[in-house]
Design an enzyme around this catalytic site. Structure first.
Site, PDB file in Angstrom:
ATOM      1  CB  SER A  57      -0.889   0.000   1.252  1.00 52.80           C
ATOM      2  OG  SER A  57      -1.490   1.266   1.449  1.00 52.80           O
TER       3      SER A  57
ATOM      4  CE1 TYR B 128      -4.370  -2.152   4.708  1.00 51.75           C
ATOM      5  CE2 TYR B 128      -3.465   0.041   4.319  1.00 51.75           C
ATOM      6  CZ  TYR B 128      -3.920  -1.167   3.838  1.00 51.75           C
ATOM      7  OH  TYR B 128      -3.912  -1.407   2.481  1.00 51.75           O
TER       8      TYR B 128
END
Length: 370
Positions: A204, A217
């Site tokens: 990501s 995350y």
């Protein structure tokens, strides 16, 4: 394969050096110093690095034949995984699409919309036994295919800012996003060694530069990036290539406004009374509004660039080590510019973004200011 890659890079470097030499000949007063050898080399290296993508497109665009190449993708029931599974199936790969629930609506959708080559199987990346059963299933159902690639896409998003994130949020994020990928890789490594295939780990942008309000995350995705760099060195001797895919903000079930609000509300329920007093109920309402607005205003529903990058990582004879999936080049440039900022400037930029969103401040901070 490596020899051709090095040759293309060296050829590109010489081409840039020649262009700069010609430029210096006709314009001796340009800001490029061509009087010091080291300066020449450094300038050529920087420009060659920035423009090498063009040469790669023409010199290193050779692709494998997807016929009889099998690929496993985890987390294929929805979102990015579902879209990528369909894309790879359309390109002729034999796709093993794993879902935590093999009878979920997303799994049924794959069965209905894809070719007969695609197989849906149950796989929970948190369970050693589930991963082992999946590896046995794939091995027993390859038929005449060669197992070529693992795409570690399964992931979760829990927690928010540090005060609203529990230790369990961090543990769960690491267990799925990092350790889940490691479990799958280790289980399928014998097949990958035979084919000298590919490992593709879904990272990501939050794993390449600090993204606020998603600590657990982002932490897990930074770990995925670091693990992938190490893994590439380990598996090079086997001829296995490792790549990461780092998407920017795309609209999926995980990033929907409803999902984000659910994560924040769940996190708020778990905080102690002292933290509640520090932030206040007004902060919570404003925080939820701003986070939802941030996700919906900057994200895009077009997942094509992610699927194309995954395909490139799997199919190119000379894949990149990392792909940054963005909707357009200007946005990619701005994101890379942000990465280059020192931490202090990054904090200032985030403050400015918070101001534009109308992000509230904790109640205790407001009292101290007043």
């Amino acid at each position: 394969m490596i020899g051709k890659y090095i040759l293309a890079g060296f050829t590109h470097f010489l081409f840039i050096a020649l262009c700069l030499k010609i430029l210096a000949f006709f314009s001796p007063f340009v800001l490029i110093s061509y009087y010091y050898f080291l300066g020449n080399v450094l300038v050529c290296a920087v420009i060659a690095k920035l423009t090498f993508g063009v040469s790669k497109h023409y010199l290193l665009s050779e692709r494998i034949n997807p016929e009889n190449k099998a690929v496993l993708i985890t987390g294929a029931a929805r979102g990015i995984g579902n879209f990528v599974a369909k894309h790879l199936d359309s390109k002729g790969f034999h796709v093993f699409a794993s879902c935590r629930d093999a009878h979920s609506p997303g799994a049924d959708d794959l069965r209905k919309s894809c070719s007969k080559r695609l197989r849906v199987l149950e796989l929970d990346v948190r369970s050693d036994e589930s991963v082992k059963r999946a590896a046995e299933y794939v091995r027993d159902n390859l038929g005449g295919c060669e197992f070529w690639a693992v795409v570690n896409n399964a992931g979760i998003h829990q927690g928010a800012i540090i005060d609203l994130s529990s230790i369990e949020d961090f543990k769960d994020s690491m267990d799925v996003n990092l350790f889940g990928a490691i479990r799958v890789i280790k289980a399928f490594l014998p097949l990958l060694k035979q084919s000298r295939g590919r490992v593709v780990n879904m990272s990501s942008l939050g794993g390449r530069f600090p993204v606020p309000v998603c600590g657990p995350y982002a932490t897990s995705k930074w770990a995925v990036e670091g693990f992938s760099k190490y893994l590439a060195l380990d598996l090079d001797v086997w001829g296995i290539r490792v790549a990461t895919i780092a998407p920017e903000m795309f609209q999926t079930d995980m990033t929907s406004g409803e999902s984000i609000l659910g994560v924040i509300e769940q996190s708020w329920k778990g905080v102690d009374e002292e933290v509640r007093k520090d932030y206040g109920d007004e902060f919570l309402q404003g925080f939820k509004t701003c986070c939802s607005k941030a996700m919906t205003s900057v994200s895009t529903p077009r997942l094509d660039s992610i699927a194309e990058d995954v395909e490139s990582a799997i199919a190119l004879v000379h894949p990149d080590a990392g792909y940054q999936s963005s909707r357009n080049s200007p946005l990619k440039f701005l994101l890379n510019l942000f990465v280059a900022y020192p931490t202090k400037l990054q904090i200032i930029a985030v403050r400015a973004y918070y101001f534009l969103l109308g992000m509230p401040k904790p109640q205790r901070v407001l009292k101290e200011i007043n």
